[in-house]
Design a protein around this motif. Structure first.
Motif: not given
Length: 412
Positions: A82-86, A88-99, A105-116
């Motif tokens: 559940l957290g990996v999906q969340c 990835v979407l937090v990373q997408d939201l930060l990109d959407l806000l230009n933060i 992609g695979m790197e963002s998925l790897a960052r999501a797993v590592m964040s967990m």
């Protein structure tokens, strides 16, 4: 008759359905098709190592309690998927806000797993005391706060993006300690928070898997990948040897203690998280691995006897001395190595710039710890509101509160 336990039917399934519907809806509009994604094939192999480490390794690592094995592995898996999906979407939201720029992609998925990893470590601190709804709320809040903390380090303190991700151990350990301090203490006579030889064996099995895959974890996003692998493996090897040595020296009868092996063999990997890529000489990594193991074992003695009781820290899995203290050592070592390297390049002629570098480097990991402690305390208060129906202390550390045991006519 078996003891009556509260059903989760009225809350947990609907919370999971709501969260999954929200995540699915956002993914439908935010993510591109799989056919437009490209990643090198070797990245997938390293990603699988990290995935095994987080799901399988930590899942068994937390199986230290004799009556909480189902929940340790089951809830760990639920929180990760559940957290990996969340994340990835937090990373997408930060990109959407230009933060913080990010591309799915695979790197963002790897960052999501590592964040967990931060969430898994925090879960170890509250293990057995939080119900699934509380764990899910804690995970979502922690992920959001962790990404905000990373953005502060990246945008204000100019810390490299990959290094901020390696603060997961710092953040997870101290966030979990702050959260668990807000939970009621278990009664002194409660013996369900003890381990058995069987539970310790499963936990050490998880430790071995985490140990094996830690070089991949530290190197997956590194530019000098093989250097990070070499330094991490050497530090892990030295910390494992030191764990056996110190365990025999510190026990009363000179025998090995499985609790020491369970935690101290990982100290080298935690210490290397911030320094694996920047260490140029392998002997430095080996010394840090040794110091990490020493801090872990000595910290387990001092913290559990001197600091935990007055501070009311109920660290179920020992995440403070397993992950927190070695991570602090690694962060301090990273600052020293960066200052020495910069000083040698400039021949120690520009001392003001070195002071500027120290200020920002120290500020980065101090900001991470401070944010984790403050927001962890706030999260602990939130988790204990009546709406989330906290577990009564008499039901702590008990699988029967959540799982079916049809073969049991009475309790354990």
């Amino acid at each position: 008759m078996p003891p009556r336990y509260r059903s989760s039917r009225c809350r947990l399934p609907w919370l999971l359905l709501l969260l999954q519907a929200l995540l699915l809806g956002r993914a439908f509009f935010a993510f591109p098709g799989a056919r437009v994604l490209y990643f090198p094939s070797e990245l997938y192999l390293v990603f699988q190592d990290v995935n095994h480490m987080v799901i399988f390794g930590f899942g068994f690592f937390l199986m230290v309690l004799r009556r909480y094995g189902f929940s340790s592995t089951g809830f760990n898996f639920l929180l990760i998927v559940l957290g990996v999906q969340c994340s990835v979407l937090v990373q997408d939201l930060l990109d959407l806000l230009n933060i913080q720029p990010s591309e799915f992609g695979m790197e963002s998925l790897a960052r999501a797993v590592m964040s967990m990893t931060a969430v898994v470590i925090s879960t170890g601190a509250v293990l057995g005391k939080a119900n699934p709804v509380q764990l899910i709320v804690m995970s979502l809040l922690e992920l959001i706060i962790f990404h905000v903390s990373r953005c502060i380090n990246i945008t204000i303190l100019q810390v490299p993006e990959n290094l901020t991700l390696m603060h997961v151990h710092l953040f997870g350990a101290y966030f979990g300690l702050a959260v668990t301090s807000r939970f009621p203490e278990p009664p002194p006579g409660l013996d369900k928070n003890r381990s058995t030889p069987k539970s310790e064996l499963f936990s050490v099995l998880g430790t071995l898997f985490v140990w094996m895959f830690w070089p991949s974890f530290n190197s997956i996003l590194a530019e000098s990948r093989w250097q990070a692998v070499l330094n991490t493996y050497l530090a892990l090897a030295v910390s494992a040897v030191a764990a056996f040595m110190l365990s025999a020296l510190t026990s009363k009868d000179g025998k090995f203690r499985m609790a020491h092996i369970h935690s101290a063999v990982l100290a080298g990997g935690v210490t290397m998280s911030s320094t694996a890529e920047i260490i140029q000489h392998p002997w430095i990594a080996m010394i840090l691995g040794l110091l990490g193991s020493v801090i872990c074992i000595l910290g387990s003695h001092c913290l559990q006897r001197c600091f935990n009781p007055p501070l009311k820290l109920q660290d179920t899995s020992g995440v403070h001395f397993t992950f927190g203290l070695p991570a602090v050592l690694g962060a301090v070592a990273a600052v020293l190595l960066c200052v020495v390297e910069q000083g040698m390049v400039e021949e120690w002629r520009d001392l003001p710039s070195l002071g500027y570098l120290i200020f920002f480097e120290v500020g980065a990991f101090c900001q991470t710890i401070s944010t984790a402690l403050i927001t962890g305390l706030i999260t602990g208060f939130i988790l204990n509101i009546k709406l989330l129906k906290a577990v009564h202390v008499s039901k702590y550390f008990d699988d029967q509160f959540y799982w079916e045991f049809p073969h049991l006519s009475v309790g354990f």
